[in-house]
Structures are given as C-alpha cells and as structure tokens.
Design a protein around this motif. Sequence first.
Motif, PDB file in Angstrom:
ATOM      1  N   TYR A  92       4.887  -3.617 -10.255  1.00  0.00           N
ATOM      2  CA  TYR A  92       3.748  -3.359  -9.293  1.00  0.00           C
ATOM      3  C   TYR A  92       4.646  -1.978  -9.646  1.00  0.00           C
ATOM      4  N   GLN A  93       6.181  -1.596  -9.431  1.00  0.00           N
ATOM      5  CA  GLN A  93       6.445  -0.663  -8.980  1.00  0.00           C
ATOM      6  C   GLN A  93       5.799   0.818  -9.556  1.00  0.00           C
ATOM      7  N   GLN A  94       5.237   0.430 -11.206  1.00  0.00           N
ATOM      8  CA  GLN A  94       4.575   1.315 -11.586  1.00  0.00           C
ATOM      9  C   GLN A  94       3.164   0.951 -11.047  1.00  0.00           C
ATOM     10  N   LEU A  95       2.972   0.493 -11.041  1.00  0.00           N
ATOM     11  CA  LEU A  95       0.966   0.285 -10.932  1.00  0.00           C
ATOM     12  C   LEU A  95       0.799   0.643  -9.730  1.00  0.00           C
ATOM     13  N   PHE A  96       1.282   0.245  -7.993  1.00  0.00           N
ATOM     14  CA  PHE A  96       1.109   1.530  -6.977  1.00  0.00           C
ATOM     15  C   PHE A  96       1.378   2.652  -7.320  1.00  0.00           C
ATOM     16  N   GLN A  97       2.710   3.079  -7.428  1.00  0.00           N
ATOM     17  CA  GLN A  97       2.939   4.660  -8.016  1.00  0.00           C
ATOM     18  C   GLN A  97       1.716   5.131  -8.565  1.00  0.00           C
ATOM     19  N   TRP A 156       5.237  -2.770  -0.255  1.00  0.00           N
ATOM     20  CA  TRP A 156       6.277  -3.427   0.241  1.00  0.00           C
ATOM     21  C   TRP A 156       7.180  -4.819  -0.405  1.00  0.00           C
ATOM     22  N   LEU A 157       6.529  -5.675   0.196  1.00  0.00           N
ATOM     23  CA  LEU A 157       7.535  -6.830  -0.646  1.00  0.00           C
ATOM     24  C   LEU A 157       6.955  -6.936  -1.728  1.00  0.00           C
ATOM     25  N   LEU A 158       6.074  -6.531  -3.014  1.00  0.00           N
ATOM     26  CA  LEU A 158       6.128  -6.293  -4.203  1.00  0.00           C
ATOM     27  C   LEU A 158       6.737  -5.486  -4.583  1.00  0.00           C
ATOM     28  N   THR A 159       7.272  -5.070  -4.491  1.00  0.00           N
ATOM     29  CA  THR A 159       8.570  -3.470  -5.034  1.00  0.00           C
ATOM     30  C   THR A 159       9.548  -3.309  -4.695  1.00  0.00           C
ATOM     31  N   CYS A 160      10.476  -4.084  -3.595  1.00  0.00           N
ATOM     32  CA  CYS A 160      11.144  -3.674  -2.769  1.00  0.00           C
ATOM     33  C   CYS A 160      12.732  -4.335  -3.734  1.00  0.00           C
ATOM     34  N   GLY A 161      12.584  -5.110  -4.518  1.00  0.00           N
ATOM     35  CA  GLY A 161      13.183  -4.937  -5.763  1.00  0.00           C
ATOM     36  C   GLY A 161      13.432  -5.065  -6.483  1.00  0.00           C
ATOM     37  N   PRO A 171      -7.016  -2.886   6.043  1.00  0.00           N
ATOM     38  CA  PRO A 171      -6.358  -2.336   6.909  1.00  0.00           C
ATOM     39  C   PRO A 171      -4.816  -1.949   6.234  1.00  0.00           C
ATOM     40  N   GLU A 172      -4.699  -0.980   6.193  1.00  0.00           N
ATOM     41  CA  GLU A 172      -3.690  -0.034   5.348  1.00  0.00           C
ATOM     42  C   GLU A 172      -2.406  -0.433   5.809  1.00  0.00           C
ATOM     43  N   SER A 173      -2.169  -1.115   7.035  1.00  0.00           N
ATOM     44  CA  SER A 173      -0.654  -1.440   7.320  1.00  0.00           C
ATOM     45  C   SER A 173      -0.242  -2.819   6.580  1.00  0.00           C
ATOM     46  N   LEU A 174      -1.518  -3.441   5.745  1.00  0.00           N
ATOM     47  CA  LEU A 174      -1.516  -4.909   5.760  1.00  0.00           C
ATOM     48  C   LEU A 174      -1.338  -4.586   3.803  1.00  0.00           C
ATOM     49  N   ARG A 175      -1.897  -3.245   3.459  1.00  0.00           N
ATOM     50  CA  ARG A 175      -1.709  -3.240   2.504  1.00  0.00           C
ATOM     51  C   ARG A 175      -0.240  -2.752   1.999  1.00  0.00           C
ATOM     52  N   GLN A 176       0.146  -1.779   2.535  1.00  0.00           N
ATOM     53  CA  GLN A 176       1.507  -1.170   2.713  1.00  0.00           C
ATOM     54  C   GLN A 176       2.027  -2.636   2.873  1.00  0.00           C
ATOM     55  N   ALA A 177       1.979  -3.080   3.293  1.00  0.00           N
ATOM     56  CA  ALA A 177       2.665  -4.652   3.256  1.00  0.00           C
ATOM     57  C   ALA A 177       3.116  -5.164   1.915  1.00  0.00           C
ATOM     58  N   TYR A 178       2.243  -5.473   1.726  1.00  0.00           N
ATOM     59  CA  TYR A 178       1.528  -5.828   0.452  1.00  0.00           C
ATOM     60  C   TYR A 178       2.743  -5.418  -0.858  1.00  0.00           C
ATOM     61  N   GLN A 213       2.073   3.932  -2.692  1.00  0.00           N
ATOM     62  CA  GLN A 213       3.909   3.769  -2.986  1.00  0.00           C
ATOM     63  C   GLN A 213       4.644   2.743  -1.004  1.00  0.00           C
ATOM     64  N   ALA A 214       5.658   2.641  -0.742  1.00  0.00           N
ATOM     65  CA  ALA A 214       6.447   1.804  -0.082  1.00  0.00           C
ATOM     66  C   ALA A 214       7.342   1.685  -0.167  1.00  0.00           C
ATOM     67  N   THR A 215       8.430   2.925  -0.274  1.00  0.00           N
ATOM     68  CA  THR A 215       9.942   2.673  -0.427  1.00  0.00           C
ATOM     69  C   THR A 215      10.410   2.518   0.925  1.00  0.00           C
ATOM     70  N   VAL A 216      10.411   1.795   1.750  1.00  0.00           N
ATOM     71  CA  VAL A 216      10.796   1.157   3.350  1.00  0.00           C
ATOM     72  C   VAL A 216       9.987   0.512   4.470  1.00  0.00           C
ATOM     73  N   PRO A 217      10.784  -0.316   4.546  1.00  0.00           N
ATOM     74  CA  PRO A 217       9.306  -1.668   4.988  1.00  0.00           C
ATOM     75  C   PRO A 217       8.428  -0.889   6.137  1.00  0.00           C
ATOM     76  N   PRO A 218       6.736  -1.311   6.012  1.00  0.00           N
ATOM     77  CA  PRO A 218       5.846  -0.709   7.129  1.00  0.00           C
ATOM     78  C   PRO A 218       6.802  -1.573   8.452  1.00  0.00           C
ATOM     79  N   ASP A 219       6.133  -0.298   9.510  1.00  0.00           N
ATOM     80  CA  ASP A 219       6.429  -1.107  10.712  1.00  0.00           C
ATOM     81  C   ASP A 219       5.907  -2.521  10.964  1.00  0.00           C
ATOM     82  N   TYR A 220       6.921  -2.940  11.456  1.00  0.00           N
ATOM     83  CA  TYR A 220       6.175  -4.588  11.393  1.00  0.00           C
ATOM     84  C   TYR A 220       5.294  -4.576  12.385  1.00  0.00           C
TER      85      TYR A 220
END
Length: 351
Positions: free
Chosen positions: A163-168, A150-155, A141-148, A173-180
């Motif tokens: 992972y920023q480079q891989l996902f870019q 964001w969690l692996l790139t927000c630091g 599911p796209e929302s779940l993938r976007q959560a992964y 990319q997920a520059t802001v947290p997906p809607d919970y």
Amino acid sequence: MDSNLNGTLDTYSYLDLEVNAEEQIHCFGLLSPTHALKVQPDRAIEIQQQLLHLQQTGGLLCGHNIRRFDRRYLIRQWSELNDLLLLDTLELSVLAFPLEPSHKLQKDYKLSDYASNDPLEDARATRFLLERILQTLLEKPESLRQAYVWLLTCGNEPGDRAYQQLFQNLDWQATVPPDYTDLPQTATTGMDQGYLMQLWQPAPSGAARFSFDHRFTLAALLAWNHERHAAQTSQAPSIWLNHLPDSQTVLDALLPVTPEGLTYQPYFKEFDIKCFRPPQEEAVQAIISGKNPLILMPTGGGKSLCYQLPALMYYRQQWGLTVCISPRASLDGRSGCRFRIRRIELFYLHQ
C-alpha cells in the motif's frame, strides 16, 4: 477517473485463480501490462515467469481476496514467490463501500450464478473494481482518506509495503498520523476515545504498535462508522471482518459492551424491572466477560434475563448476533415480543 490514474493502474498486474475441490489450481488468469493469459496447469510456467519478473522488479500484483486466499495456493506451488507485493481489492472494498452487504467480485460476463468462472475475466473485473474503489476513496473527506492511508502504511509488513507503493503512486502519502481532531465526527462518534488515541500514536521506536490486520480492522470500522452515521442507518459492520484474527479484539476495545460509566438502569426500564434478582447480575457479567456460566434457577426465577440482557447489550453496542437454543417454543414467543418492540430482528427455527 483521470488519465494519469488510469495509466498507473495499467502498470499493475491482476491475477485470479480457479481452485478445484482437491484444492489444486486448475486455471490461471493473469492480466499484465504486456500479457492477457488464461492457462491450464500444463502451461503454468508462463504464469510463474510473469510473477517472478513482477517480484524481481518490485511491481504490484492485485487480486480479489488475493492476500488470504489466492496467495496460499501460489506459495504452495511456487514458494519463491513469497515476496510478491499484493493489493487486495476485497480489503479496499470494505473501506470504500462499508455498508454494502457483500463484497463479492462483480462478474457481469456470467449469465447466472451457476455459470463457470473465467479467471481472465475475473482479473479484468478486478482491474475495473480497483479503479472504482480509488475513485470512491478520492471522494471521501480528505482527513478520513489520509487516516486510511496512514493506518495501512505505517508498519513494515508486506501489506504495508504494497500500500505504500500504491498510495505513493497516487500521491496520497501520510508519513505522520493525521491530526486526530481533524477526523469527521461521524467516524469517531460512539467509539472509545482512549483506545483510538492509543492506536493513533506510533511506538517510541517509530514502528507500528499493532499488526497490519489490527490497523486495517480499525480503518474498516472508522469507514463503517462514518458511512452509517452519514446515511443514518443501523447497518452492521461488514461480516468479512470476522475473518481477520484481531477483529473482535478491536471491536471490543472500540465499542465495548460495558463502557466506562455503564449503568444497568436504562436496561431495567426496558425490561420493566427495578433491579437484578440473585444471581442474575453475576450471570450477566460472566457472559459479557466471555465466560460460559451454568446457571441453575427455579421456574419463574428470571433465567431468561440472563441471556436476553447480554444479547441486547451486544446488539446495541456491536450489532452482535445471539443464538438461543430453547426446549420451549412458548418461551421463544414471550421473549420475541420484547425484542420486536425494540425493533430487533428475530428469526426462529423450530424442530
């Protein structure tokens, strides 16, 4: 897998090391866009030059368990490689295939488990595994993938930057947290919602609130929770997570053994008792709190409940394993009957 993604994966480098009993690297395998190398230590400079160039150009180095195993041997030998950006297919396997009992690298070239490893073939197997992982994540599911993502790139730790480079490159990319609230219910069912919300919000400074390992553990548990509910299985989380320093902290917070509003009444019914005897409740609470109580009670006073109840609670909430050492085999038998009725697996070792 489309040709664009295949082309992206072919721009990365893949490394595997063979380490001997003296913890010395005795063989290197490197697959890069321009080289396929399998070398012994006397030609290690060829690997060093390739990796230095990769680091200087900001390229990605991929390996299976590279972040927590291979890297320490590389840095021990060449400290100047400390800034390499690493992708770890073992980490990503836990996200893509959370219900698999093992995340070992599949080595089809080996005729048996006793055959020698080939680090270059293992590097090629890592390349194939990364392709399979990304294809699997693409189907989530796209929302779940976007959560992964964001969690692996927000630091700003090395893992985040890799992972920023891989996902870019993948346009994930997920520059802001997906809607919970967009997350699949299967991913969050049974988890402490307050703790999830705390993890989900960035710090006021904009930096990540928690370490990379902490956030990765959360992503892995969300993946496991989603898959186990979707598959309607009681499969426990990957035991590999136990290698991460924050795993038990995250597990205790997400799936607390004593959640808010806990009552012991359902457990009393299962054990066919009406209430605690002194000092059973004090002992149970001490064990759940991580203490090591010494409990002295007379024969028939209810000592068994003091460890059986915490064991059942940990199993129900966290799929926890309890090891009980008893001098009486008959006691094991009586206790075992109760747990088998509840479809809890038991194993005995008698001396």
